[in-house]
Design a protein around this motif. Structure first.
Motif, PDB file in Angstrom:
ATOM      1  N   PHE A  97     -11.545   5.463  -0.151  1.00 47.81           N
ATOM      2  CA  PHE A  97     -10.845   4.613  -1.123  1.00 47.81           C
ATOM      3  C   PHE A  97      -9.386   5.048  -1.273  1.00 47.81           C
ATOM      4  CE2 PHE A  97      -9.240   3.827  -5.363  1.00 47.81           C
ATOM      5  CZ  PHE A  97      -9.520   2.478  -5.540  1.00 47.81           C
ATOM      6  N   VAL A 111      -9.968   5.577 -10.857  1.00 50.58           N
ATOM      7  CA  VAL A 111     -10.065   4.360 -10.049  1.00 50.58           C
ATOM      8  C   VAL A 111     -11.281   4.376  -9.128  1.00 50.58           C
ATOM      9  CG1 VAL A 111      -7.646   3.663 -10.131  1.00 50.58           C
ATOM     10  CG2 VAL A 111      -8.357   5.392  -8.470  1.00 50.58           C
ATOM     11  N   LYS A 112     -11.873   5.549  -8.943  1.00 47.26           N
ATOM     12  CA  LYS A 112     -13.065   5.601  -8.078  1.00 47.26           C
ATOM     13  C   LYS A 112     -13.886   6.840  -8.431  1.00 47.26           C
ATOM     14  CE  LYS A 112     -15.449   4.226  -4.409  1.00 47.26           C
ATOM     15  NZ  LYS A 112     -16.072   2.883  -4.351  1.00 47.26           N
ATOM     16  N   ASN A 165      -3.571   3.671  -3.656  1.00 50.41           N
ATOM     17  CA  ASN A 165      -4.777   3.471  -4.469  1.00 50.41           C
ATOM     18  C   ASN A 165      -4.987   4.596  -5.471  1.00 50.41           C
ATOM     19  OD1 ASN A 165      -5.477   1.090  -3.320  1.00 50.41           O
ATOM     20  ND2 ASN A 165      -6.819   2.015  -1.782  1.00 50.41           N
ATOM     21  N   ARG A 179      -5.391   7.205 -10.625  1.00 47.87           N
ATOM     22  CA  ARG A 179      -4.041   6.723 -10.347  1.00 47.87           C
ATOM     23  C   ARG A 179      -3.348   6.531 -11.680  1.00 47.87           C
ATOM     24  NH1 ARG A 179      -2.220   1.560  -9.867  1.00 47.87           N
ATOM     25  NH2 ARG A 179      -0.228   1.425  -8.791  1.00 47.87           N
ATOM     26  N   LEU A 219       0.838  -1.206   0.000  1.00 47.65           N
ATOM     27  CA  LEU A 219       0.000   0.000   0.000  1.00 47.65           C
ATOM     28  C   LEU A 219       0.868   1.249   0.000  1.00 47.65           C
ATOM     29  CD1 LEU A 219      -3.123  -0.437   2.264  1.00 47.65           C
ATOM     30  CD2 LEU A 219      -3.008   0.036  -0.183  1.00 47.65           C
TER      31      LEU A 219
END
Ligand SMILES: [Zn+2]
Ligand SMILES: [Zn+2]
Length: 595
Positions: A70, A59-60, A28, A54, A23
């Motif tokens: 997230f 990605v979200k 993320n 990203r 991570l």
């Protein structure tokens, strides 16, 4: 995880140990946009508050809380606070001559805002003062529909200030222009010169050329004498227009009718990391089988869409062929007579009713399309008149029947005036072959709307750019400016799709009626999701959804909520391409920070 684990419990343990490390190394998200009103243009036209991306990929998408959770609290993450402002996908223009237009803006005499012949003459005079005798002076963008005199600029107008220099001023449509007498003489165009087959030499009452030349075959004797644009000028022109595009929230463009010199300029900018716009090109295919084969050879030397160079920055998307001329010049190939001033039929210099003409022998056109189709090359055909458009869609249907090749997305460029037959054929082409897409310019109704109203007349005018009909038939289209025919900003096309209003109102502000207007939701789709298909990038751009590229435009107002006339006045606050900020307006209330 790449390593093999034989015991699942050991794997779980290893994963638990490695996760925090991974991570930290691979966050993320590296960019979040928060506190926004984000029009995603996705299938359900959903609105979100926030987006995370990203490495330039979304990605979200969701609420502030969802996106923040997230993304996590990652040091170094960039944050863009929209302060409630509206964001859309980066806009897509599927027909704009940006390289040529950029060069014109930088090096030519700009005439698109001229309001009288005297003003045009004065601008030419000022330019003449800067060049040596004999040197060419070129300009572009004039439109008699916007001149107080409501007439063409003529050689005589220009001779008064340019007796010793050749001058060529291209009309805003690019389908006609005016030369001064010096240039006419260099090109050997005299009163005796006959009209070429697919062009018109405009003449006065005594049969002498006025200086106005229509369509390539008439213009070419003059335009081929103009010194060619240098590679460096081409690069500068592209860089200039790229800035303008970014300042208007436009992140992807289809540049039609290019040649090797344009491609080389794009490619060299890409190699230097300076191409920050997605550009998909159509190669110039000419009007003969020979020129078509030449284009094919050029196409075979570069990767072909959907393959791209520079991670979807530069794509070779097919070829462009001209089936006919223009509605402004009354050279489009139509079934009913062109009109003069919206009423009386236009008559050619040989005394027959003017219904325009094809720019290419229709049977040769068929062979050209067959050649490209069988080689798997998408074809975009310029078709303004209803008769030209029928021929084009029938040709697409013919070659698809002969040898089906779904997904080439052959397009009808302009598609001003589809007949009921053309509508029917397009429905079938789209359904069966993923082809037959109109690439439209709603902005024509506005910017050249007054000369359009004059040429088409009130009856045909109702059916110009029939977006509502296309929608009701389930025909997808994409929007564009045809820059430099109209200004490049897509907000004008978004507005014109909903407003159908002319620039000057010479025949009333709404000579084309409102029946064919669409709402802003549909208009936006034609400049985003539907446009992406015509660039073969529908899985990558055009909507703001997970796994799409972070090409985003941020605006000063909510285009879904404002009155129609304000759509034209939208101001872009910030533009991102692949998550990189490529434009930020000086007085932008949008703030950026790094966590
Ligand atoms: Zn065209
Ligand atoms: Zn064009």
């Amino acid at each position: 995880m790449s390593m093999h684990c034989k015991l699942s419990s050991a794997c779980a343990l290893l994963a638990a140990l490695l996760t925090p490390i991974l991570l930290a190394q691979r966050p993320n998200a590296d960019l979040v946009l928060l506190h926004g009103h984000i029009l995603t243009a996705d299938g359900s036209d959903s609105v979100a508050q926030a987006i995370a991306s990203r490495h330039g990929i979304i990605v979200k998408v969701g609420t502030d809380a969802e996106v923040l959770e997230f993304a996590g609290n990652v040091p170094g993450m960039r944050i863009i606070d929209l302060h409630g402002h509206t964001a859309t996908p980066g806009l897509i223009d599927t027909h704009a001559h940006i390289a040529e237009g950029g060069v014109e803006e930088l090096y030519g005499v700009k005439l698109s805002d001229a309001t009288s012949v005297a003003e045009i003459v004065a601008r030419v005079k000022a330019k003449i003062a800067l060049v040596k005798p004999g040197e060419w002076v070129t300009g572009s963008g004039w439109d008699e529909g916007k001149l107080t005199e409501r007439r063409y600029v003529t050689a005589a107008d220009l001779d008064a200030v340019a007796p010793n220099n050749p001058v060529w001023l291209m009309h805003t449509t690019g389908h006609y222009g005016v030369a001064n007498s010096f240039a006419l003489k260099l090109a050997h165009i005299t009163g005796d010169a006959a009209d070429p087959t697919a062009g018109t030499i405009d003449r006065d009452a005594r049969g002498n050329p006025t200086g106005v030349l229509k369509e390539d075959s008439a213009m070419e004797p003059v335009t081929r004498l103009i010194p060619p644009t240098t590679p460096e000028q081409m690069r500068q022109g592209i860089l200039y227009i790229q800035k303008v595009l970014h300042s208007e929230g436009i992140t992807a463009v289809k540049d039609p009718d290019i040649t090797q010199v344009h491609w080389d300029a794009y490619k060299s900018l890409l190699d230097e990391g300076q191409l920050k716009e997605r550009v998909c090109v159509l190669w110039h295919a000419g009007a003969t089988l020979e020129s078509a084969r030449k284009a094919l050879a050029e196409i075979k030397s570069v990767p072909r869409a959907p393959a791209s160079l520079g991670s979807d920055r530069l794509l070779s998307c097919g070829v462009k062929i001209y089936m006919d001329g223009s509605g402004g010049a009354r050279t489009g190939w139509v079934y009913e007579d062109w009109l003069l001033n919206g009423t009386r039929p236009d008559v050619t210099s040989s005394g027959v009713a003017n219904r325009g003409y094809p720019q290419v022998d229709p049977m040769v056109y068929q062979q050209m399309v067959r050649l490209f189709h069988q080689e798997g090359v998408p074809v975009g055909t310029h078709a303004v008149g209803d008769r030209a458009m029928d021929w084009v869609v029938d040709t697409y249907a013919l070659v698809e029947q002969e040898q089906p090749h779904a997904g080439l997305r052959h397009s009808i460029i302009h598609a001003n005036l589809p007949t009921p037959h053309a509508l029917e054929v397009m429905v079938n082409l789209q359904k069966k072959y993923d082809a037959g897409y109109p690439e439209m310019q709603p902005g024509f109704l506005w910017w050249i709307g007054d000369i359009y109203a004059a040429s088409y007349g009130p009856k045909r005018g109702q059916h110009l750019e029939p977006l509502k009909t296309l929608l009701s038939r389930g025909i997808l289209w994409s929007g564009g400016s045809d820059y430099f025919v109209t200004p490049v900003a897509a907000r004008y096309g978004l507005w014109a799709s909903t407003a159908r209003q002319t620039a000057k109102g010479a025949y009333g502000l709404h000579p084309f009626g409102m029946t064919e207007a669409v709402d802003i939701h549909t208009a936006l789709r034609s400049y985003t999701a539907w446009g992406s298909r015509q660039m073969f990038l529908e899985n990558k751009i055009g909507t703001l959804e997970v796994s799409k590229k972070a090409d985003i435009a941020i605006w000063d107002r909510d285009l879904y909520a404002i009155p129609t006339d304000q759509i034209k006045k939208l101001k872009c606050l910030m533009t991102l391409v692949d998550g990189e900020i490529v434009y930020s307006s000086p007085d932008s209330p949008v703030t950026t920070s790094v966590r």
